[in-house]
Motif scaffolding. Structure first.
Motif, PDB file in Angstrom:
ATOM      1  N   ILE A  83       0.864  -1.184   0.000  1.00 17.07           N
ATOM      2  CA  ILE A  83       0.000   0.000   0.000  1.00 17.07           C
ATOM      3  C   ILE A  83       0.898   1.230   0.000  1.00 17.07           C
ATOM      4  O   ILE A  83       1.933   1.260   0.675  1.00 17.07           O
ATOM      5  N   GLU A  84       0.519   2.221  -0.787  1.00 18.44           N
ATOM      6  CA  GLU A  84       1.311   3.438  -0.879  1.00 18.44           C
ATOM      7  C   GLU A  84       0.408   4.645  -0.659  1.00 18.44           C
ATOM      8  O   GLU A  84      -0.616   4.798  -1.331  1.00 18.44           O
ATOM      9  N   ILE A  85       0.799   5.489   0.278  1.00 23.56           N
ATOM     10  CA  ILE A  85       0.040   6.715   0.566  1.00 23.56           C
ATOM     11  C   ILE A  85       0.885   7.896   0.117  1.00 23.56           C
ATOM     12  O   ILE A  85       1.940   8.177   0.685  1.00 23.56           O
ATOM     13  N   ALA A 159       4.148  -1.125   3.416  1.00 25.54           N
ATOM     14  CA  ALA A 159       3.473   0.147   3.195  1.00 25.54           C
ATOM     15  C   ALA A 159       4.517   1.250   3.087  1.00 25.54           C
ATOM     16  O   ALA A 159       5.533   1.232   3.796  1.00 25.54           O
ATOM     17  N   TYR A 160       4.268   2.201   2.198  1.00 17.06           N
ATOM     18  CA  TYR A 160       5.166   3.344   2.018  1.00 17.06           C
ATOM     19  C   TYR A 160       4.343   4.613   2.141  1.00 17.06           C
ATOM     20  O   TYR A 160       3.315   4.763   1.476  1.00 17.06           O
ATOM     21  N   VAL A 161       4.800   5.533   3.001  1.00 18.78           N
ATOM     22  CA  VAL A 161       4.064   6.768   3.255  1.00 18.78           C
ATOM     23  C   VAL A 161       4.941   7.961   2.904  1.00 18.78           C
ATOM     24  O   VAL A 161       6.004   8.167   3.480  1.00 18.78           O
ATOM     25  N   ASN A 167      -0.766  14.079   8.939  1.00 19.67           N
ATOM     26  CA  ASN A 167      -1.558  12.864   9.133  1.00 19.67           C
ATOM     27  C   ASN A 167      -0.707  11.605   9.291  1.00 19.67           C
ATOM     28  O   ASN A 167      -1.259  10.505   9.373  1.00 19.67           O
ATOM     29  N   TYR A 168       0.605  11.743   9.357  1.00 17.77           N
ATOM     30  CA  TYR A 168       1.451  10.555   9.456  1.00 17.77           C
ATOM     31  C   TYR A 168       1.081   9.679  10.652  1.00 17.77           C
ATOM     32  O   TYR A 168       1.031   8.454  10.542  1.00 17.77           O
ATOM     33  N   GLU A 222       6.927  15.155  16.062  1.00 23.16           N
ATOM     34  CA  GLU A 222       5.985  14.385  16.872  1.00 23.16           C
ATOM     35  C   GLU A 222       5.906  12.942  16.374  1.00 23.16           C
ATOM     36  O   GLU A 222       5.853  11.996  17.167  1.00 23.16           O
ATOM     37  N   LEU A 223       5.893  12.757  15.063  1.00 22.13           N
ATOM     38  CA  LEU A 223       5.903  11.396  14.518  1.00 22.13           C
ATOM     39  C   LEU A 223       7.124  10.636  15.001  1.00 22.13           C
ATOM     40  O   LEU A 223       7.016   9.482  15.438  1.00 22.13           O
TER      41      LEU A 223
END
Length: 251
Positions: A83-85, A159-161, A167-168, A222-223
């Motif tokens: 999944i890629e965001i 998954a790659y973001v 929104n991370y 923060e992430l």
């Protein structure tokens, strides 16, 4: 006081949005690209990188060395479903499609169809479009909808973001359900041009980066804190490209 002085000293150089990235010199960065990255970059990826170069937001594309690193991760875990965001013009989704087996599938989510159209002809020419399910949408509603189906939970290998930094953390909580135990979640831009290490005064007084970049620093910081404290993952943060954090889901 010594700590503050050292922090201020590190901000004498304004970080760059592209070019050498986080490395000490442009020459060293070029050496890496010309010696290890470009000679092994598949021709379709070179084409999509060049097609993106003149885009006003070309600086946000996945770096070629970052792409090479991600391709290795995908092969190491024998990924079949990802999944890629955040897709942009499609460099990272194309490299994923080139690595996945013929029956592999990518769910790729991005609200900017126009940017994706830049890379789509190259993706088609490479013969891998059938592996990509491009969803033209904001990501959170799609992720929430996926989680309505119990079969989706734990069904993704990787998954790659590389999307909206604010929104991370929201993406992380959802991906921790969608990615299987032992699967990987990779976050891009986690060092954010090096600004995560800057003091607040240095950011406001000496940093010449665009306001768009400066406004996201706190979200990235923060992430990084959340990931470092998350016992559900094994993680590492590397100065590849603009900073990459790799998380393996433990349970």
């Amino acid at each position: 006081m010594a700590e503050a002085s050292r922090s201020d000293t590190t901000t004498n150089k304004t970080p760059t949005l592209r070019g050498q990235g986080l490395l000490a010199s442009q020459e060293l960065y070029q050496y890496i690209l010309e010696t290890s990255v470009y000679p092994r970059e598949p021709e379709p990826l070179k084409e999509i990188r060049e097609a993106t170069a003149d885009h006003p937001w070309g600086i946000i594309a996945t770096t070629p060395e970052g792409g090479q690193f991600m391709a290795l991760l995908l092969k190491l875990i024998h990924a079949k479903k990802t999944i890629e965001i955040g897709v942009f013009t499609g460099y990272s989704v194309l490299l994923t499609a080139l690595v996945l087996p013929e029956h592999g599938k990518i769910t790729a989510i991005d609200p900017d169809r126009e940017a994706y159209e830049i890379g789509l002809p190259i993706i088609r020419k490479a013969g891998v479009e059938h592996k990509i399910d491009f969803i033209n949408s904001l990501a959170l509603p799609i992720l929430d909808n996926m989680l309505q189906d119990p079969k989706s939970e734990g069904s993704y290998d990787f998954a790659y973001v590389d999307a909206d930094k604010e929104n991370y953390i929201n993406y992380h909580e959802r991906l921790m359900k969608l990615v299987k135990v032992g699967g990987l979640i990779v976050y891009d831009n986690t060092l954010w041009c090096g600004t995560v290490a800057y003091s607040e005064s240095s950011l406001s007084n000496t940093c010449k980066l665009p306001e768009m970049v400066l406004s996201k620093v706190e979200f990235v910081k923060e992430l990084n804190k959340v990931l470092a404290a998350d016992s559900r993952i094994q993680m590492t943060q590397l100065p590849v490209g603009d900073g990459v954090t790799i998380c393996m889901r433990l349970y």
